[in-house]
Design a protein around this motif. Structure first.
Motif, PDB file in Angstrom:
ATOM      1  N   PRO A 185      11.318  -0.382   4.412  1.00 52.02           N
ATOM      2  CA  PRO A 185      10.029  -0.961   4.814  1.00 52.02           C
ATOM      3  C   PRO A 185       9.021  -0.900   3.666  1.00 52.02           C
ATOM      4  N   GLU A 186       8.375  -2.038   3.406  1.00 49.76           N
ATOM      5  CA  GLU A 186       7.467  -2.129   2.259  1.00 49.76           C
ATOM      6  C   GLU A 186       6.315  -1.130   2.346  1.00 49.76           C
ATOM      7  N   GLU A 187       5.855  -0.836   3.559  1.00 45.47           N
ATOM      8  CA  GLU A 187       4.719   0.068   3.729  1.00 45.47           C
ATOM      9  C   GLU A 187       5.006   1.470   3.181  1.00 45.47           C
ATOM     10  N   LEU A 188       6.276   1.854   3.150  1.00 46.85           N
ATOM     11  CA  LEU A 188       6.640   3.185   2.678  1.00 46.85           C
ATOM     12  C   LEU A 188       6.565   3.308   1.166  1.00 46.85           C
ATOM     13  N   GLN A 189       6.408   2.201   0.479  1.00 45.25           N
ATOM     14  CA  GLN A 189       6.477   2.202  -0.975  1.00 45.25           C
ATOM     15  C   GLN A 189       5.138   1.935  -1.643  1.00 45.25           C
ATOM     16  N   ARG A 190       4.054   1.973  -0.841  1.00 48.90           N
ATOM     17  CA  ARG A 190       2.713   1.762  -1.395  1.00 48.90           C
ATOM     18  C   ARG A 190       1.878   3.024  -1.231  1.00 48.90           C
ATOM     19  N   LYS A 191       1.337   3.518  -2.333  1.00 50.35           N
ATOM     20  CA  LYS A 191       0.553   4.750  -2.298  1.00 50.35           C
ATOM     21  C   LYS A 191      -0.698   4.632  -1.424  1.00 50.35           C
ATOM     22  N   ASP A 192      -1.230   3.418  -1.323  1.00 50.34           N
ATOM     23  CA  ASP A 192      -2.453   3.228  -0.544  1.00 50.34           C
ATOM     24  C   ASP A 192      -2.174   2.958   0.931  1.00 50.34           C
ATOM     25  N   SER A 193      -0.898   3.056   1.333  1.00 53.24           N
ATOM     26  CA  SER A 193      -0.526   2.776   2.724  1.00 53.24           C
ATOM     27  C   SER A 193      -0.550   4.057   3.555  1.00 53.24           C
ATOM     28  N   PRO A 194      -0.990   3.980   4.817  1.00 52.41           N
ATOM     29  CA  PRO A 194      -0.918   5.159   5.697  1.00 52.41           C
ATOM     30  C   PRO A 194       0.529   5.587   5.961  1.00 52.41           C
ATOM     31  N   ALA A 195       1.478   4.703   5.622  1.00 56.75           N
ATOM     32  CA  ALA A 195       2.895   5.024   5.800  1.00 56.75           C
ATOM     33  C   ALA A 195       3.529   5.578   4.523  1.00 56.75           C
ATOM     34  N   TRP A 196       2.704   5.866   3.503  1.00 55.07           N
ATOM     35  CA  TRP A 196       3.215   6.483   2.276  1.00 55.07           C
ATOM     36  C   TRP A 196       3.878   7.807   2.650  1.00 55.07           C
ATOM     37  N   ASN A 197       5.189   7.900   2.406  1.00 54.82           N
ATOM     38  CA  ASN A 197       6.004   8.996   2.941  1.00 54.82           C
ATOM     39  C   ASN A 197       6.275  10.046   1.864  1.00 54.82           C
ATOM     40  N   ALA A 198       5.236  10.519   1.208  1.00 58.71           N
ATOM     41  CA  ALA A 198       5.355  11.401   0.052  1.00 58.71           C
ATOM     42  C   ALA A 198       6.148  12.668   0.360  1.00 58.71           C
ATOM     43  N   GLY A 199       7.137  12.945  -0.499  1.00 55.71           N
ATOM     44  CA  GLY A 199       7.926  14.161  -0.376  1.00 55.71           C
ATOM     45  C   GLY A 199       9.021  14.106   0.658  1.00 55.71           C
ATOM     46  N   ASP A 222       7.942  14.973  13.376  1.00 53.80           N
ATOM     47  CA  ASP A 222       6.621  15.319  12.847  1.00 53.80           C
ATOM     48  C   ASP A 222       6.108  14.327  11.804  1.00 53.80           C
ATOM     49  N   SER A 223       6.762  13.170  11.675  1.00 54.48           N
ATOM     50  CA  SER A 223       6.300  12.152  10.736  1.00 54.48           C
ATOM     51  C   SER A 223       5.017  11.492  11.240  1.00 54.48           C
ATOM     52  N   PRO A 224       4.143  11.042  10.325  1.00 55.28           N
ATOM     53  CA  PRO A 224       2.953  10.296  10.743  1.00 55.28           C
ATOM     54  C   PRO A 224       3.349   9.057  11.545  1.00 55.28           C
ATOM     55  N   GLU A 225       2.505   8.674  12.463  1.00 56.93           N
ATOM     56  CA  GLU A 225       2.786   7.516  13.313  1.00 56.93           C
ATOM     57  C   GLU A 225       3.024   6.266  12.486  1.00 56.93           C
ATOM     58  N   ALA A 226       2.309   6.133  11.366  1.00 57.10           N
ATOM     59  CA  ALA A 226       2.456   4.943  10.529  1.00 57.10           C
ATOM     60  C   ALA A 226       3.853   4.850   9.917  1.00 57.10           C
ATOM     61  N   VAL A 227       4.451   5.992   9.605  1.00 53.11           N
ATOM     62  CA  VAL A 227       5.813   6.002   9.062  1.00 53.11           C
ATOM     63  C   VAL A 227       6.801   5.545  10.125  1.00 53.11           C
ATOM     64  N   LEU A 228       6.675   6.106  11.323  1.00 46.71           N
ATOM     65  CA  LEU A 228       7.560   5.709  12.422  1.00 46.71           C
ATOM     66  C   LEU A 228       7.410   4.224  12.736  1.00 46.71           C
ATOM     67  N   GLU A 229       6.186   3.740  12.710  1.00 46.16           N
ATOM     68  CA  GLU A 229       5.917   2.335  13.008  1.00 46.16           C
ATOM     69  C   GLU A 229       6.530   1.424  11.951  1.00 46.16           C
ATOM     70  N   ALA A 230       6.459   1.835  10.684  1.00 45.40           N
ATOM     71  CA  ALA A 230       7.034   1.017   9.611  1.00 45.40           C
ATOM     72  C   ALA A 230       8.541   0.873   9.790  1.00 45.40           C
ATOM     73  N   TYR A 231       9.219   1.983  10.089  1.00 42.15           N
ATOM     74  CA  TYR A 231      10.666   1.930  10.327  1.00 42.15           C
ATOM     75  C   TYR A 231      10.985   1.086  11.568  1.00 42.15           C
ATOM     76  N   THR A 232      10.232   1.312  12.633  1.00 39.65           N
ATOM     77  CA  THR A 232      10.469   0.582  13.886  1.00 39.65           C
ATOM     78  C   THR A 232      10.310  -0.918  13.698  1.00 39.65           C
ATOM     79  N   ASN A 233       9.257  -1.321  13.003  1.00 43.55           N
ATOM     80  CA  ASN A 233       8.997  -2.747  12.808  1.00 43.55           C
ATOM     81  C   ASN A 233      10.068  -3.405  11.954  1.00 43.55           C
TER      82      ASN A 233
END
Length: 352
Positions: free
Chosen positions: A152-166, A173-184
């Motif tokens: 998902p593109e959102e996971l690869q942008r530092k300015d995205s709430p889905a930035w999955n650092a580390g 326990d992942s942020p909702e934005a990360v789960l949403e990016a994968y789901t979408n």
């Protein structure tokens, strides 16, 4: 990150051929349920409409031998149904599909000689059209559609709430934005997948899928603790200066483990398939020791990780993984995973 990442080629120590017995046992564990569903709901004579050629496609076949045994089992069921319906003189062809980089040479070397079917390779992504309209009578896919077409593109942008650092995947326990990016991304991919199959599978034809998945309402896949183990090793490699933190931050495993509710909704949204059977279950696969588990992880994910980090780094990562196999065992035990069962969803669909 390059998206194409077939399973490890050949039949050597780290190959998928030698390290995929868990996937084989998972598919074998639902073989009888699949056979029963097909025998009760599959009218071959009506579907063929006078044709004498029966076509099966394995989507995401990898290198074998798992696909070989799966195709033999399906053909046995089809031939039984043919005898039941008084059909004779049918010819069978099996079309083996996987990514362009898949090791088809090893696969075809594993095919039985002689065999009761014609065979061909069809390289390409199953998220797009692969076969002529209404040319496939049975499609099969095992341990494949949980692979996304891309990260998902959102996971690869530092300015995205889905930035999955580390982190390299998602969990409870992942942020909702990360789960949403994968789901979408999974939703987009499945819409493309079912749309393509709706055109390729003949009316009355069937699609059988075995998908690693989770119970309804659960986020983290039971085997997902392996990703935490890899994160631990990558973190050590960052501390030692072997790799940069940003390399880890930019890497995400392109897998989604769905639940029945999610899959059912996507099938119904497509509207071209009747759900014959769709159920979650735990299938016994035998005890998987930590060392064997690491070999399995390597066979499946080495290509994906080497595309991003480089082959030398990933070889070192798995050397370290073996050195920490007792820690891996402790992680599995703390998560209540004994390495004796696999969580999966069995699906049988009929083309309307």
């Amino acid at each position: 990150m390059r998206e194409s990442s077939p399973m490890n080629a050949g039949d050597g120590t780290y190959s998928y051929t030698k390290n995929s017995t868990v996937q084989r046992d998972g598919a074998s564990g639902v073989k009888d349920a699949i056979k029963e569903a097909l025998m009760e709901n599959f009218d071959i004579e009506k579907m063929l409409g006078g044709s004498t050629i029966f076509t099966i496609a394995d989507l995401g076949c990898s290198v074998g031998p798992n696909t070989v045994s799966a195709m033999e089992s399906l053909l046995e069921t089809v031939e039984h149904k043919c005898r039941q319906q008084g059909l004779e003189d049918l010819e069978f062809q099996v079309l083996f599909n996987d990514q362009i980089g898949n090791d088809f040479n090893t696969l075809f070397a594993a095919l039985p000689q002689p065999r009761s079917y014609f065979s061909a390779a069809v390289p390409g992504s199953f998220y797009s059209r692969l076969f002529p309209c209404s040319s496939v009578h049975m499609a099969y896919s095992s341990f494949a559609i949980h692979w996304l077409s891309k990260v998902p593109e959102e996971l690869q942008r530092k300015d995205s709430p889905a930035w999955n650092a580390g982190r390299i995947h998602y969990s409870d326990d992942s942020p909702e934005a990360v789960l949403e990016a994968y789901t979408n991304q999974f939703q987009r991919d499945m819409e493309a997948f079912f749309g393509a199959r709706a055109q390729e599978i003949a009316p009355g034809g069937v699609m059988v899928m075995v998908v690693p998945g989770v119970p309804d309402g659960v986020v983290t896949y039971s085997g997902g603790v392996a990703f935490r183990f890899l994160e631990f090793i990558l973190s050590d490699m960052v501390k030692e200066g072997v790799i940069e933190q940003e390399q880890v931050d930019l890497f995400n495993i392109p897998n989604v483990y769905p639940c029945v509710k999610d899959l059912r909704r996507l099938v119904e949204r497509n509207g071209c398939f009747e759900i014959v059977k769709m159920e979650f279950g735990e299938v016994v696969v035998g005890k998987v020791e930590p060392e064997n588990g690491i070999m399995l992880i390597r066979a499946v994910f080495e290509g994906c990780m080497a595309n991003h980090f480089g082959a030398v780094v990933i070889n070192q990562l798995f050397v370290r993984a073996m050195q920490h196999k007792l820690q891996f065992a402790a992680i599995l035990n703390s998560a209540g995973i004994q390495g004796t069962a696999i969580s999966q969803i069995m699906v049988v669909l009929k083309r309307i």
